[in-house]
Design a protein around this motif. Structure first.
Motif, mmCIF file in Angstrom:
data_model
loop_
_atom_site.group_PDB
_atom_site.id
_atom_site.type_symbol
_atom_site.label_atom_id
_atom_site.label_comp_id
_atom_site.label_asym_id
_atom_site.label_seq_id
_atom_site.Cartn_x
_atom_site.Cartn_y
_atom_site.Cartn_z
ATOM 1 N N LYS A 246 0.828 -1.202 0.000
ATOM 2 C CA LYS A 246 0.000 0.000 0.000
ATOM 3 C C LYS A 246 0.866 1.258 0.000
ATOM 4 C CE LYS A 246 -3.569 2.407 2.664
ATOM 5 N NZ LYS A 246 -4.371 2.402 3.914
ATOM 6 N N LYS A 247 1.935 1.229 0.777
ATOM 7 C CA LYS A 247 2.825 2.387 0.866
ATOM 8 C C LYS A 247 3.526 2.635 -0.469
ATOM 9 C CE LYS A 247 6.314 4.428 3.842
ATOM 10 N NZ LYS A 247 5.451 5.605 4.085
ATOM 11 N N ILE A 248 3.981 1.572 -1.093
ATOM 12 C CA ILE A 248 4.633 1.697 -2.403
ATOM 13 C C ILE A 248 3.659 2.251 -3.418
ATOM 14 C CG2 ILE A 248 5.622 0.385 -4.322
ATOM 15 C CD1 ILE A 248 6.822 -1.504 -2.193
ATOM 16 N N PHE A 249 2.418 1.744 -3.359
ATOM 17 C CA PHE A 249 1.377 2.204 -4.268
ATOM 18 C C PHE A 249 1.142 3.704 -4.082
ATOM 19 C CE2 PHE A 249 -3.223 2.902 -5.058
ATOM 20 C CZ PHE A 249 -3.241 2.592 -6.405
ATOM 21 N N GLU A 250 1.077 4.148 -2.832
ATOM 22 C CA GLU A 250 0.844 5.568 -2.548
ATOM 23 C C GLU A 250 1.996 6.432 -3.057
ATOM 24 O OE1 GLU A 250 0.266 5.516 1.647
ATOM 25 O OE2 GLU A 250 -1.868 4.969 1.511
ATOM 26 N N VAL A 251 3.207 5.921 -2.938
ATOM 27 C CA VAL A 251 4.370 6.660 -3.434
ATOM 28 C C VAL A 251 4.299 6.800 -4.950
ATOM 29 C CG1 VAL A 251 6.876 6.562 -3.751
ATOM 30 C CG2 VAL A 251 5.883 6.049 -1.521
ATOM 31 N N LYS A 252 3.906 5.730 -5.626
ATOM 32 C CA LYS A 252 3.792 5.774 -7.087
ATOM 33 C C LYS A 252 2.710 6.759 -7.526
ATOM 34 C CE LYS A 252 5.497 1.082 -7.943
ATOM 35 N NZ LYS A 252 5.137 -0.294 -8.373
ATOM 36 N N ALA A 284 4.201 1.463 -13.103
ATOM 37 C CA ALA A 284 3.733 1.321 -11.723
ATOM 38 C C ALA A 284 2.563 0.354 -11.584
ATOM 39 C CB ALA A 284 3.325 2.689 -11.171
ATOM 40 N N LYS A 285 2.040 -0.122 -12.717
ATOM 41 C CA LYS A 285 0.898 -1.043 -12.711
ATOM 42 C C LYS A 285 -0.286 -0.454 -11.926
ATOM 43 C CE LYS A 285 3.990 -5.045 -13.000
ATOM 44 N NZ LYS A 285 4.456 -6.298 -12.350
ATOM 45 N N LEU A 286 -0.597 0.786 -12.249
ATOM 46 C CA LEU A 286 -1.668 1.488 -11.543
ATOM 47 C C LEU A 286 -3.030 1.092 -12.094
ATOM 48 C CD1 LEU A 286 -0.116 5.076 -11.409
ATOM 49 C CD2 LEU A 286 -0.182 3.382 -9.588
ATOM 50 N N PRO A 287 -4.027 0.892 -11.250
ATOM 51 C CA PRO A 287 -5.386 0.569 -11.705
ATOM 52 C C PRO A 287 -5.991 1.734 -12.482
ATOM 53 C CG PRO A 287 -5.110 0.098 -9.355
ATOM 54 C CD PRO A 287 -3.918 0.877 -9.774
#
Length: 411
Positions: A246-252, A284-287
């Protein structure tokens, strides 16, 4: 009176200059005395604590030596973890079994000592720092005991022990490279989370200044997100893996938002912005849903608002929507994403007083620019699930929806 004698006034006392006479340093004798207390009380920590409390030993001078005796059973050689000459006892932390129920009495015992002599916390820091910087000198079983002790010390909120004392000393390249730090910290995490929440653990990591650098505990060759997830999932720490993801996702998301903000503020060509978004999404493989949300936030954040002039604000917002509609259109590629965009507009109009009366106009503009399809707008109008401001927005959108429905009937 002899000529060599100096006259003095009767009844006066000649003062001699006082000098501070330092007692000789003797940590060996101090260590032997503490060891003897352990032996006399057969390792009973309750009795040992009482004996220490009533003793006249110089703890202020030999605090480090005291904790060496507590952890290893006797004095250690200066600057090392190797046993020094002198008496030893078999009731130390490192001589105990590597189980929490066996080690926790030592934590409670130290807590009692620190309450009576709070100045000793600095000595505990010194000894723990020295031991953690020298993990390679301990056997695997001893490192596990140290990890369990450290976790229980934080769990029991051992008086004043700062997290940076634990985490920072271990981050030496040779210790990390050998995998010793990862092994220690894994045992620490597992033990600490038995009695505490993940939020508690994260709080400690923040105070220890390592929360943003958890991969630093891994050897350089394994310092990847995949290795992190694989290792801690195998160790049963799934909640930590989810937190890190989750933290990595938020950084991206934050990085992407920052890059887009710069481009939109500088009015970069739309085609270039679209390519930037596509590349970021791929890397980043973002949704897709998150991409739509970010795009709307960035576009509206770049609007130059005009104080309390409602008409100018309305014109600026609608002009911004029209200018960047092509960007939105490139990523609102199906009804689900279009509906997400309407919900995003709804929330911003509900939360921002400047936009409260603009909902219907923004939706109409997005329709005119082919970002929102008729079916999506009608679905939101009839079955929208977000209640925030819905009644007001539905009423404001009624004339436009009526027009859409009439046009649909004519067709």
């Amino acid at each position: 009176m002899s000529s060599k004698e100096r006259p003095t006034l009767g009844g006066t006392r000649i003062k001699t200059r006082k000098r501070n006479i330092a007692a000789p340093l003797d940590p060996a004798a101090f260590a032997d005395a503490v060891v003897q207390i352990y032996l006399d009380n057969a390792g009973d920590l309750e009795l040992i604590a009482k004996s220490i409390e009533s003793s006249d030993l110089n703890f202020s001078r030999y605090g480090d030596t005291f904790f060496e005796v507590v952890f290893t059973g006797g004095r250690t050689q200066p600057g090392t973890t190797k046993p020094d000459e002198g008496e030893r006892h078999p009731y130390s932390v490192l001589e105990s079994e590597p189980r929490r129920e066996v080690i926790i009495p030592s934590v409670i015992y130290i807590q009692k000592i620190l309450r009576r002599r709070p100045f000793l916390i600095k000595n505990l820091e010194n000894v723990m720092r020295r031991f953690l910087q020298s993990l390679e000198l301990f056997e695997e079983n001893e490192r596990k005991k140290l990890a369990i002790f450290t976790a229980l010390a934080f769990s029991q909120k051992l008086s004043g022990l700062p997290p940076e004392t634990v985490f920072q000393p271990m981050l030496k390249d040779n210790l990390v490279g050998k995998g010793l730090v990862l092994s220690f910290i894994t045992e620490f995490f597992k033990e600490y989370l038995i009695d505490n929440s993940l939020d508690d653990l994260i709080s400690i990591l923040k105070r220890g200044k390592v929360e943003d650098n958890l991969l630093d505990f891994f050897p350089a060759a394994k310092r990847t997100e995949e290795s992190f997830s694989e290792h801690f999932t195998k160790e049963g720490l799934v909640s930590l893996v989810e937190y890190n993801e989750k933290k990595i996702f938020e950084v991206k998301l934050k990085d992407m938002k920052s890059a887009l903000t710069t481009q939109i503020t500088e009015e970069t060509d739309i085609s270039e912005v679209i390519e930037t978004v596509k590349q970021r999404v791929k890397d980043a493989k973002l949704p897709d849903v998150e991409v739509v949300r970010i795009l709307w936030d960035v576009i509206m954040d770049a609007v130059q608002w005009s104080g309390k002039n409602q008409q100018q604000n309305a014109n600026a917002a609608l002009r911004q929507v029209k200018t960047w509609a092509q960007l939105l259109n490139a990523f609102c590629t199906n009804g689900k994403l279009e509906l997400e965009l309407i919900y995003k507009v709804q929330m911003q109009c509900y939360e921002d007083a400047k936009l409260m009366k603009l909902f219907s106009e923004i939706v109409r503009s997005l329709y005119d620019q082919d970002v929102l399809a008729e079916d999506t707008i009608l679905h939101w109008f009839r079955k929208g699930t977000n209640p925030k401001g819905r009644q007001t927005f539905v009423k404001a959108l009624e004339p436009f929806v009526k027009w859409l429905e009439e046009a649909e009937e004519e067709e």
